[in-house]
Design an enzyme around this catalytic site. Structure first.
Site, PDB file in Angstrom:
ATOM      1  N   ASN A 130       0.870  -1.177   0.000  1.00 38.80           N
ATOM      2  CA  ASN A 130       0.000   0.000   0.000  1.00 38.80           C
ATOM      3  C   ASN A 130       0.907   1.227   0.000  1.00 38.80           C
ATOM      4  O   ASN A 130       1.458   1.601   1.024  1.00 38.80           O
ATOM      5  CB  ASN A 130      -0.883  -0.040   1.265  1.00 38.80           C
ATOM      6  CG  ASN A 130      -1.713   1.215   1.434  1.00 38.80           C
ATOM      7  OD1 ASN A 130      -1.802   2.050   0.525  1.00 38.80           O
ATOM      8  ND2 ASN A 130      -2.334   1.363   2.595  1.00 38.80           N
TER       9      ASN A 130
ATOM     10  N   LYS B 234       0.184   4.249  -0.344  1.00 36.61           N
ATOM     11  CA  LYS B 234      -0.474   5.440   0.208  1.00 36.61           C
ATOM     12  C   LYS B 234      -0.210   6.651  -0.705  1.00 36.61           C
ATOM     13  O   LYS B 234      -0.097   6.479  -1.916  1.00 36.61           O
ATOM     14  CB  LYS B 234      -0.025   5.675   1.656  1.00 36.61           C
ATOM     15  CG  LYS B 234      -0.207   4.408   2.510  1.00 36.61           C
ATOM     16  CD  LYS B 234      -0.046   4.627   3.973  1.00 36.61           C
ATOM     17  CE  LYS B 234      -0.230   3.299   4.696  1.00 36.61           C
ATOM     18  NZ  LYS B 234      -0.134   3.419   6.145  1.00 36.61           N
TER      19      LYS B 234
ATOM     20  N   HIS C 171      -9.444   1.051   4.888  1.00 31.17           N
ATOM     21  CA  HIS C 171      -8.176   1.299   5.585  1.00 31.17           C
ATOM     22  C   HIS C 171      -8.427   2.261   6.742  1.00 31.17           C
ATOM     23  O   HIS C 171      -9.252   3.181   6.631  1.00 31.17           O
ATOM     24  CB  HIS C 171      -7.145   1.872   4.611  1.00 31.17           C
ATOM     25  CG  HIS C 171      -5.773   1.886   5.214  1.00 31.17           C
ATOM     26  ND1 HIS C 171      -5.377   2.865   6.089  1.00 31.17           N
ATOM     27  CD2 HIS C 171      -4.736   1.019   5.112  1.00 31.17           C
ATOM     28  CE1 HIS C 171      -4.132   2.600   6.492  1.00 31.17           C
ATOM     29  NE2 HIS C 171      -3.726   1.486   5.906  1.00 31.17           N
TER      30      HIS C 171
ATOM     31  N   GLU D 214      -6.869   4.726   7.809  1.00 28.56           N
ATOM     32  CA  GLU D 214      -6.689   6.149   7.490  1.00 28.56           C
ATOM     33  C   GLU D 214      -7.929   6.714   6.807  1.00 28.56           C
ATOM     34  O   GLU D 214      -8.305   7.867   7.015  1.00 28.56           O
ATOM     35  CB  GLU D 214      -5.442   6.329   6.609  1.00 28.56           C
ATOM     36  CG  GLU D 214      -4.163   6.102   7.422  1.00 28.56           C
ATOM     37  CD  GLU D 214      -2.996   5.540   6.636  1.00 28.56           C
ATOM     38  OE1 GLU D 214      -3.004   5.604   5.392  1.00 28.56           O
ATOM     39  OE2 GLU D 214      -2.062   5.016   7.276  1.00 28.56           O
TER      40      GLU D 214
ATOM     41  N   GLU E   4      -5.346  -5.046  10.481  1.00 29.47           N
ATOM     42  CA  GLU E   4      -4.325  -4.026  10.712  1.00 29.47           C
ATOM     43  C   GLU E   4      -4.613  -3.305  12.025  1.00 29.47           C
ATOM     44  O   GLU E   4      -5.412  -2.352  12.050  1.00 29.47           O
ATOM     45  CB  GLU E   4      -4.329  -3.002   9.574  1.00 29.47           C
ATOM     46  CG  GLU E   4      -4.084  -3.598   8.215  1.00 29.47           C
ATOM     47  CD  GLU E   4      -3.500  -2.568   7.249  1.00 29.47           C
ATOM     48  OE1 GLU E   4      -2.400  -2.799   6.768  1.00 29.47           O
ATOM     49  OE2 GLU E   4      -4.141  -1.528   7.023  1.00 29.47           O
TER      50      GLU E   4
ATOM     51  N   GLY F 207       2.434   2.299  10.788  1.00 34.96           N
ATOM     52  CA  GLY F 207       3.373   3.415  10.649  1.00 34.96           C
ATOM     53  C   GLY F 207       4.044   3.825  11.948  1.00 34.96           C
ATOM     54  O   GLY F 207       4.649   4.881  12.037  1.00 34.96           O
TER      55      GLY F 207
ATOM     56  N   SER G 169       3.477  -2.036  10.383  1.00 28.86           N
ATOM     57  CA  SER G 169       4.927  -2.085  10.623  1.00 28.86           C
ATOM     58  C   SER G 169       5.550  -3.441  10.303  1.00 28.86           C
ATOM     59  O   SER G 169       6.493  -3.875  10.967  1.00 28.86           O
ATOM     60  CB  SER G 169       5.244  -1.658  12.061  1.00 28.86           C
ATOM     61  OG  SER G 169       4.821  -0.329  12.273  1.00 28.86           O
TER      62      SER G 169
END
Ligand code: PGA
Length: 252
Positions: A9, A11, A96, A98, A168, A174, A214
């Site tokens: 991904n 992003k 996701h 985000e 996730e 991250g 991560s």
């Protein structure tokens, strides 16, 4: 047999030239490797057509990072499933964390996105996962059950067999903090069990459940060696071809 998958991904990263260089490096690298997984790259929407051209000539598969829940019309800035299908995109990430956090995507919207992708023959990679506070409160299983129920458990068996699930934990995305292999396995087994109860044992056994958060070349092997972890959705470490390919080579 269910598929092992490593999906990158990207992003909102890379210029066009950098994106082309990265996809080229991944594709060239893959030619020399005998991989035990499917490799998917999910670049920004603007580069999907370029990436899709690479996919025609190689083993790499291409995914989008998002899709509109509408099929066309006055939705400025959005990209529709038929548009993705028209450039042969095979996968699309939905839900996701985000997008849930910054764009306020709801379970109801995600259910529509899953539907529209499947209508156009695109496989959803459905993300779920709890935030740190929810894990600390011990409600992480409830949170993930609710996300799956709202987002994808309305699908019928045939539809569901085209879905990839990505667990996730938001606290691991991250942050450099990875879920331990034990924590990942525990949640993946829970998710597989939910799928088994909702659909069937066979469908649960066939569903690929990816870990994200991560994941890197140093921890991928330990994560992927768990019986219910079928690969990874990789953010930061997918932006360097070497690291991404090392992760893809982590299956025993
Ligand atoms: P990360 O991101 O690997 O950079 O933690 C994973 C993701 O958000 O899909």
């Amino acid at each position: 047999m269910r598929k092992n998958i490593v999906a990158g991904n990207w992003k909102m990263n890379k210029t066009f030239q950098e994106a082309e260089e990265l996809i080229d490096q991944i594709v060239v690298g893959m030619e020399e490797m005998s991989l035990k997984c499917e490799v998917i790259a999910c670049p920004p929407a603007l580069y999907l057509e370029m990436a899709s051209d690479y996919a025609e000539e190689s083993r790499i598969k291409i995914g989008a990072q998002n899709v509109s829940e509408h099929d066309k019309g006055a939705y400025t800035g959005e990209i529709a499933a038929p548009m993705l299908a028209s450039v042969d995109i095979e996968y699309c990430i939905i839900g996701h964390s985000e997008r849930r956090k910054y764009f306020h995507e709801t379970g109801e919207q995600l259910a529509k996105k899953a539907d529209i992708l499947l209508d156009y023959g695109i496989k959803p990679i459905f993300c779920c996962g709890e935030v740190l506070e929810e894990r600390e409160k011990g409600i992480h299983f409830d949170v993930v059950r609710k996300q799956l129920t709202e987002g994808i458990f309305h699908l019928n068996k045939d539809e569901f067999s085209n879905v990839v699930v990505a667990y996730e934990p938001v606290w691991a995305i991250g942050t450099g903090k990875t879920a331990s292999p034990g924590q990942a396995q525990e949640m993946h087994a829970f998710i597989r069990n939910l799928i088994s109860e909702k659909y069937s044992k066979e469908i649960a056994e066939e569903t690929s459940i990816l870990y994200g958060g991560s994941c890197n070349p140093g921890n991928a092997k330990a994560l992927f060696s768990n019986p219910d972890v079928d690969g990874g959705l990789i953010g930061g470490a997918s932006l360097k071809a070497d690291d991404f390919l090392k992760i893809a080579a982590s299956f025993e």
